[in-house]
Write a protein that holds these residues in place. Structure first.
Motif, PDB file in Angstrom:
ATOM      1  N   ILE A 172       0.647  -1.092  -0.010  1.00  0.00           N
ATOM      2  CA  ILE A 172       0.238  -0.103  -0.023  1.00  0.00           C
ATOM      3  C   ILE A 172      -0.009   0.962   0.155  1.00  0.00           C
ATOM      4  CG2 ILE A 172      -1.761   1.442   1.358  1.00  0.00           C
ATOM      5  CD1 ILE A 172      -3.059  -1.000   1.843  1.00  0.00           C
ATOM      6  N   ASP A 173       1.943   1.440   0.649  1.00  0.00           N
ATOM      7  CA  ASP A 173       3.093   2.544   0.766  1.00  0.00           C
ATOM      8  C   ASP A 173       3.723   2.780  -0.797  1.00  0.00           C
ATOM      9  OD1 ASP A 173       2.442   2.523   2.768  1.00  0.00           O
ATOM     10  OD2 ASP A 173       4.152   1.527   3.790  1.00  0.00           O
ATOM     11  N   VAL A 174       4.009   1.402  -0.859  1.00  0.00           N
ATOM     12  CA  VAL A 174       4.205   1.242  -2.611  1.00  0.00           C
ATOM     13  C   VAL A 174       2.863   2.332  -4.135  1.00  0.00           C
ATOM     14  CG1 VAL A 174       5.532   0.594  -4.576  1.00  0.00           C
ATOM     15  CG2 VAL A 174       5.976  -0.268  -2.123  1.00  0.00           C
ATOM     16  N   TYR A 175       1.706   2.043  -3.373  1.00  0.00           N
ATOM     17  CA  TYR A 175       1.227   2.281  -4.345  1.00  0.00           C
ATOM     18  C   TYR A 175       0.866   3.949  -4.323  1.00  0.00           C
ATOM     19  CZ  TYR A 175      -3.732   3.582  -6.227  1.00  0.00           C
ATOM     20  OH  TYR A 175      -4.635   4.019  -6.926  1.00  0.00           O
ATOM     21  N   PHE A 176       1.262   4.342  -2.824  1.00  0.00           N
ATOM     22  CA  PHE A 176       1.215   6.049  -2.061  1.00  0.00           C
ATOM     23  C   PHE A 176       1.915   6.641  -2.857  1.00  0.00           C
ATOM     24  CE2 PHE A 176      -2.963   4.080  -0.502  1.00  0.00           C
ATOM     25  CZ  PHE A 176      -3.438   5.102  -0.780  1.00  0.00           C
ATOM     26  N   GLU A 177       2.969   5.780  -3.010  1.00  0.00           N
ATOM     27  CA  GLU A 177       4.377   6.025  -3.782  1.00  0.00           C
ATOM     28  C   GLU A 177       4.639   6.756  -4.829  1.00  0.00           C
ATOM     29  OE1 GLU A 177       7.481   4.724  -1.712  1.00  0.00           O
ATOM     30  OE2 GLU A 177       7.401   5.038   0.065  1.00  0.00           O
ATOM     31  N   ARG A 178       3.852   5.567  -6.220  1.00  0.00           N
ATOM     32  CA  ARG A 178       4.183   5.846  -7.382  1.00  0.00           C
ATOM     33  C   ARG A 178       2.401   5.687  -7.636  1.00  0.00           C
ATOM     34  NH1 ARG A 178       9.752   1.059  -7.149  1.00  0.00           N
ATOM     35  NH2 ARG A 178      10.929   1.706  -4.994  1.00  0.00           N
ATOM     36  N   MET A 179       1.813   5.373  -7.597  1.00  0.00           N
ATOM     37  CA  MET A 179       0.771   5.635  -8.169  1.00  0.00           C
ATOM     38  C   MET A 179       0.049   6.940  -8.405  1.00  0.00           C
ATOM     39  SD  MET A 179      -0.653   3.874 -10.801  1.00  0.00           S
ATOM     40  CE  MET A 179      -2.698   3.502 -11.381  1.00  0.00           C
ATOM     41  N   GLN A 180       0.151   6.555  -6.866  1.00  0.00           N
ATOM     42  CA  GLN A 180      -1.149   8.507  -6.762  1.00  0.00           C
ATOM     43  C   GLN A 180      -0.892   9.608  -6.909  1.00  0.00           C
ATOM     44  OE1 GLN A 180      -3.265   8.166  -4.598  1.00  0.00           O
ATOM     45  NE2 GLN A 180      -4.571  10.074  -3.251  1.00  0.00           N
ATOM     46  N   TRP A 181       0.513   9.429  -7.184  1.00  0.00           N
ATOM     47  CA  TRP A 181       0.777  11.199  -7.805  1.00  0.00           C
ATOM     48  C   TRP A 181       0.368  11.162  -8.881  1.00  0.00           C
ATOM     49  CZ3 TRP A 181       3.532  11.650 -12.364  1.00  0.00           C
ATOM     50  CH2 TRP A 181       4.415  10.659 -12.544  1.00  0.00           C
ATOM     51  N   PHE A 182       0.019  10.409 -10.194  1.00  0.00           N
ATOM     52  CA  PHE A 182      -0.265   9.459 -11.407  1.00  0.00           C
ATOM     53  C   PHE A 182      -1.399  10.240 -11.647  1.00  0.00           C
ATOM     54  CE2 PHE A 182      -0.262   7.668 -15.240  1.00  0.00           C
ATOM     55  CZ  PHE A 182       0.149   8.582 -16.372  1.00  0.00           C
ATOM     56  N   VAL A 183      -2.401   9.816 -10.778  1.00  0.00           N
ATOM     57  CA  VAL A 183      -4.062   9.322 -10.707  1.00  0.00           C
ATOM     58  C   VAL A 183      -4.295   8.969  -9.849  1.00  0.00           C
ATOM     59  CG1 VAL A 183      -5.446   7.170 -10.977  1.00  0.00           C
ATOM     60  CG2 VAL A 183      -4.089   6.846 -12.943  1.00  0.00           C
ATOM     61  N   VAL A 184      -4.959  10.398  -9.304  1.00  0.00           N
ATOM     62  CA  VAL A 184      -5.212   9.950  -7.805  1.00  0.00           C
ATOM     63  C   VAL A 184      -7.042   9.803  -7.822  1.00  0.00           C
ATOM     64  CG1 VAL A 184      -6.215  12.484  -7.814  1.00  0.00           C
ATOM     65  CG2 VAL A 184      -6.570  11.367  -6.266  1.00  0.00           C
ATOM     66  N   GLU A 467      13.248  12.361   4.425  1.00  0.00           N
ATOM     67  CA  GLU A 467      13.014  11.660   2.670  1.00  0.00           C
ATOM     68  C   GLU A 467      12.174  11.636   2.015  1.00  0.00           C
ATOM     69  OE1 GLU A 467      14.468   8.391  -0.035  1.00  0.00           O
ATOM     70  OE2 GLU A 467      15.354   9.326   1.203  1.00  0.00           O
ATOM     71  N   ARG A 468      10.522  11.555   3.332  1.00  0.00           N
ATOM     72  CA  ARG A 468       9.330  12.878   2.436  1.00  0.00           C
ATOM     73  C   ARG A 468       9.019  13.480   1.537  1.00  0.00           C
ATOM     74  NH1 ARG A 468       5.672  15.651   4.613  1.00  0.00           N
ATOM     75  NH2 ARG A 468       3.570  14.965   3.636  1.00  0.00           N
ATOM     76  N   ALA A 469      10.634  14.369   2.076  1.00  0.00           N
ATOM     77  CA  ALA A 469      10.044  16.332   1.593  1.00  0.00           C
ATOM     78  C   ALA A 469      10.780  15.751  -0.271  1.00  0.00           C
ATOM     79  CB  ALA A 469      10.908  16.587   2.100  1.00  0.00           C
ATOM     80  N   LYS A 470      12.326  14.611  -0.140  1.00  0.00           N
ATOM     81  CA  LYS A 470      13.008  14.808  -0.627  1.00  0.00           C
ATOM     82  C   LYS A 470      11.972  13.858  -1.880  1.00  0.00           C
ATOM     83  CE  LYS A 470      16.642  12.852   0.523  1.00  0.00           C
ATOM     84  NZ  LYS A 470      17.695  12.362   0.376  1.00  0.00           N
ATOM     85  N   LYS A 471      11.195  12.551  -1.302  1.00  0.00           N
ATOM     86  CA  LYS A 471       9.994  11.990  -2.438  1.00  0.00           C
ATOM     87  C   LYS A 471       9.118  13.008  -2.898  1.00  0.00           C
ATOM     88  CE  LYS A 471      10.776   7.414  -0.396  1.00  0.00           C
ATOM     89  NZ  LYS A 471       9.636   6.213   0.830  1.00  0.00           N
ATOM     90  N   GLN A 472       8.911  13.333  -2.143  1.00  0.00           N
ATOM     91  CA  GLN A 472       7.590  14.730  -2.386  1.00  0.00           C
ATOM     92  C   GLN A 472       8.525  15.584  -3.993  1.00  0.00           C
ATOM     93  OE1 GLN A 472       5.827  17.646   0.142  1.00  0.00           O
ATOM     94  NE2 GLN A 472       4.039  16.207   0.210  1.00  0.00           N
ATOM     95  N   ALA A 473       9.535  16.499  -3.522  1.00  0.00           N
ATOM     96  CA  ALA A 473      10.109  17.024  -4.554  1.00  0.00           C
ATOM     97  C   ALA A 473      10.418  16.136  -5.846  1.00  0.00           C
ATOM     98  CB  ALA A 473      11.660  17.123  -3.601  1.00  0.00           C
ATOM     99  N   GLU A 474      11.092  15.009  -5.944  1.00  0.00           N
ATOM    100  CA  GLU A 474      11.246  13.725  -7.482  1.00  0.00           C
ATOM    101  C   GLU A 474       9.610  13.546  -7.431  1.00  0.00           C
ATOM    102  OE1 GLU A 474      12.719  11.194  -9.659  1.00  0.00           O
ATOM    103  OE2 GLU A 474      13.309  12.784  -8.796  1.00  0.00           O
ATOM    104  N   THR A 475       8.366  14.085  -6.929  1.00  0.00           N
ATOM    105  CA  THR A 475       6.707  13.750  -7.226  1.00  0.00           C
ATOM    106  C   THR A 475       6.635  14.925  -8.173  1.00  0.00           C
ATOM    107  OG1 THR A 475       6.436  11.963  -5.913  1.00  0.00           O
ATOM    108  CG2 THR A 475       4.141  13.933  -6.284  1.00  0.00           C
ATOM    109  N   ILE A 476       7.521  15.803  -7.708  1.00  0.00           N
ATOM    110  CA  ILE A 476       6.690  17.453  -8.728  1.00  0.00           C
ATOM    111  C   ILE A 476       7.343  17.086  -9.721  1.00  0.00           C
ATOM    112  CG2 ILE A 476       7.243  20.071  -8.169  1.00  0.00           C
ATOM    113  CD1 ILE A 476       7.221  19.865  -5.479  1.00  0.00           C
ATOM    114  N   ILE A 477       8.902  16.998 -10.198  1.00  0.00           N
ATOM    115  CA  ILE A 477       9.288  16.802 -10.953  1.00  0.00           C
ATOM    116  C   ILE A 477       8.463  16.149 -12.104  1.00  0.00           C
ATOM    117  CG2 ILE A 477      11.424  16.332 -12.109  1.00  0.00           C
ATOM    118  CD1 ILE A 477      11.341  18.880 -10.592  1.00  0.00           C
TER     119      ILE A 477
END
Length: 727
Positions: A172-184, A467-477
């Motif tokens: 579930i963690d993976v889904y919200f890291e690698r899918m939710q930003w693309f399809v919500v 780590e959370r902030a860095k993941k969000q930064a990567e999501t923005i890009i």
């Protein structure tokens, strides 16, 4: 019409209706079980919740009396006022403010006209259930919105054993890291709360079937993303529990397929979510034909749930937001499937529209990122809701573009009027896309991040962040790159109908100019796609979407070398193809679409280079040399001007950088070439002179691509079939 007979009194309506009467909007009474449920033979249950009428009265008291029925337009609040703090209970966030900008098309309210009522609803109104004390519900007649009678006995999974809680939470963690930003589709906090309840047991009541399938679907998408990612720490958890990831993946898929019709019978919001996730899996990783069918099931379920309306029934902002997210994605997914399959869409946005979305707690940006100079300068955003807003609007534009172009392409034989109409539609479509492009927030503008080495500097600035902030930064890009890819793909779609046409001797100058303009716009968009660092998407679920966009771009880039051999435009196009092939090869070890993209484009490039060489050796070198020298001269004269105009919009000039008034700038040469020619050959002469593709060039393209021609210019159905079934 007078008073009731003695001894017979109407049952008093209670302020707290039972669940069934509330769902069917019937007049419930204070006795339990109520009269209507007793007559219908249904179990009478009442959930403990605050009465909606009471809450509405409190809200009305808080509003000024002079507002009347309609709400006044309130002054704009600060963005922070609308943010819902993380961890807030769903009951406590009923006053959340909707801050997203409204769309040009308003969402319809609950339908009241007879045209929007089913036959069973009409009969219910005539029958007057409330007065008769009987009901017509039961979902036995088509059009009945009543819930069917369902056995609520215990059931359990049959195709897969539910993994331990640690495994499920990791997926579930993976889904919200690698899918939710693309399809919500979900609201993360409320979904996690439901998921913990589901995975804490091995047997559930029938009413929990839909939520259970939603949890399995989320875990399935998460597992699909990380199976080839050897760096994912969750592999250790799988090994610790002796779980084979591939077998678990097949078990998830089989279990969901087994229960897919049952959750459609339930017709809850999970039916929409599960069908969309299953369709996303199948279209990229298994069977495109099943994906098409299941996507249609999701759209039908969305209609059945009235997701296209902004219903006053759902006052909880979380419930309302989930409905809005699912409906907006229904429009996006329906448009996407219409593109790749080349079939008409299922949703008529002339009658229904997108919903505006809220700045919810699961989209909040980390405060450390908000201090960054480039993020704070982009309108001081608080959440990533702007990405989804722009994505929804872009797909809505694409939807209208496809609809208009398809209406224009009904004749089997093109005539001048048809080509003029297609050219006008293509130009208008590009104007719509350009207007959208200018409204993209700086935060999600990939061209902004690509200039002045900002992307590398930004990564250096966040190196010490948590780590959370860095993941969000990567999501923005990633979100910015995704918008750029979708926009450039839309430009190619808008210009593709003209590229499918051949330039014949009978074509007028305006048609030839329009085809050349379309080739320039499509090539520029394809080159931008080839330069996006798509390896950032690796092991995200969106990487297959990226590969499809790259394949389209690579096919377009095969045209300039054949139509303009050995020019600078041809060399740049071939370099773009090589970039796409290399990126696809990097994905290809675990992504079937990327693998097939690399193979097909490699074959296309080989044939393109052969045709480029043979075309030059057949005596076209003199024309090519003059075109190339003219292009070089124009680049020297207009290079600074073109560069300055490129900077703000990110547009790349057409491949040869030839202005439309090229012949006016060389009148003597144009007169010399046009002298002695007939009207039928003037168009082809102008095409050869100014670098336009000539009729013979397009005939060569037909021979060049042969079997690839259908993949190249037809709708994406053939492409999907080729990519989905590798050797």
């Amino acid at each position: 019409m007078g008073s009731d007979p003695p001894g017979l009194s109407k049952p008093l309506r209670t302020s707290q209706a039972c669940d069934r009467c509330r769902r069917q909007k019937l007049k419930c009474d204070s006795s339990r079980p109520c009269v209507l449920c007793t007559h219908a033979g249904h179990k009478c249950e009442t959930s403990h919740r605050t009465a909606r009428r009471t809450r509405r009265r409190k809200t009305e008291r808080a509003q000024p009396r002079h507002l009347g029925v309609h709400k006044a337009i309130a002054p704009a609040k600060s963005p922070s006022a609308s943010i819902i703090p993380a961890g807030t209970n769903s009951v406590e966030i009923s006053d959340a403010v909707e801050t997203s900008h409204p769309y040009s098309e308003r969402s319809p309210k609950e339908p009241q006209s007879g045209a929007n009522a089913s036959a069973i609803d009409f009969a219910r109104r005539v029958f007057n259930e409330e007065e008769a004390g009987r009901t017509l519900t039961g979902a036995s007649i088509p059009g009945d919105t009543g819930a069917p009678t369902i056995d609520n006995s215990l059931w359990h999974l049959t195709e897969v054993e539910l993994p331990p809680e640690a495994v499920m939470l990791a997926l579930i963690d993976v889904y919200f890291e690698r899918m939710q930003w693309f399809v919500v589709l979900f609201h993360e906090p409320s979904f996690r709360q439901t998921a913990r309840r589901i995975i804490s047991g091995n047997a559930w009541r029938r009413q929990d079937l839909s939520p259970t399938m939603a949890v399995l679907a989320v875990a399935m998408i998460g597992l699909q993303s990380v199976l080839p990612d050897q760096k994912w720490p969750g592999h250790e958890i799988l090994r610790a529990h002796s779980i084979n990831g591939t077998e678990l993946m097949h078990g998830f898929v089989n279990e969901i397929r087994r229960n897919l019709l049952d959750i459609s019978v339930d017709c809850r919001i999970e039916a929409v979510q599960v069908c969309f996730l299953v369709s996303s899996y199948y279209v990229y990783h298994n069977s495109p034909s099943i994906a098409w069918t299941v996507s249609g099931m999701a759209v039908r379920s969305a209609y059945a749930l009235d997701l296209y309306t902004k219903s006053s029934q759902y006052e909880n902002p979380v419930v309302d937001e989930i409905r809005s997210r699912c409906w907006n994605h229904a429009i996006v997914a329906d448009t996407f499937t219409s593109i790749i399959y080349g079939r008409p869409s299922s949703i008529d946005t002339g009658l229904v529209a997108l919903h505006s979305i809220r700045d919810m707690d699961d989209l909040i940006l980390d405060p450390l990122l908000l201090k960054n100079e480039w993020i704070s300068a982009s309108g001081n955003p608080k959440t990533t809701a702007g990405f989804f807003t722009m994505k929804y609007e872009l797909y809505n534009i694409i939807r209208h573009i496809l609809s208009r172009l398809r209406r224009l392409q009904l004749r089997s034989e093109r005539i001048e009027e048809d080509l003029q109409a297609i050219a006008e539609a293509s130009r208008h479509s590009q104007e719509q896309l350009a207007l959208w492009r200018r409204r993209v927030p700086q935060l999600f503008d990939f061209e902004f991040w690509s200039r002045e080495n900002r992307l590398q500097l930004f990564q250096q600035q966040i190196e010490t962040f948590p780590e959370r902030a860095k993941k969000q930064a990567e999501t923005i890009i990633l979100q910015a790159a995704c918008l750029q890819l979708t926009y450039d793909g839309a430009l190619i779609q808008a210009r593709r109908p003209l590229l499918e046409q051949k330039i014949t001797n009978a074509c007028s100058r305006s048609v030839v100019d329009a085809i050349h303009e379309s080739l320039g716009v499509a090539t520029a968009a394809a080159l931008r796609i080839s330069r996006i660092p798509v390896l950032r998407f690796k092991h995200h679920f969106a990487e297959s979407f990226v590969s499809l966009q790259q394949f389209t771009a690579g096919v377009i880039l095969c045209i300039p070398p054949t139509s303009q051999p050995f020019t600078s435009a041809a060399h740049e196009a071939k370099a773009g193809i090589m970039r796409i092939i290399h990126a696809s090869t990097a994905f290809g070890s675990h992504n079937r679409i990327a693998k097939q993209t690399a193979q097909l484009l490699t074959e296309l490039l080989k044939v393109t280079v052969e045709r480029e060489m043979s075309g030059a050796l057949r005596g076209e070198t003199s024309t090519v040399s003059s075109i190339d020298s003219s292009a070089s001269q124009l680049h020297e004269q207009h290079g600074p001007r073109l560069s300055s105009t490129q900077a703000p919009s990110g547009e790349v000039p057409p491949p040869t950088a030839l202005p439309l008034d090229f012949r006016q700038s060389h009148p003597s040469q144009a007169q010399q070439n046009d002298q002695g020619r007939t009207d039928d050959t003037m168009g082809q002469a102008r095409a050869e002179l100014s670098g336009y593709p000539s009729a013979s060039i397009f005939e060569q393209l037909d021979d060049t691509f042969g079997a690839f021609g259908e993949c190249m210019f037809s709708d994406y159905n053939s492409i999907i079939q080729v990519l989905a079934f590798p050797d």
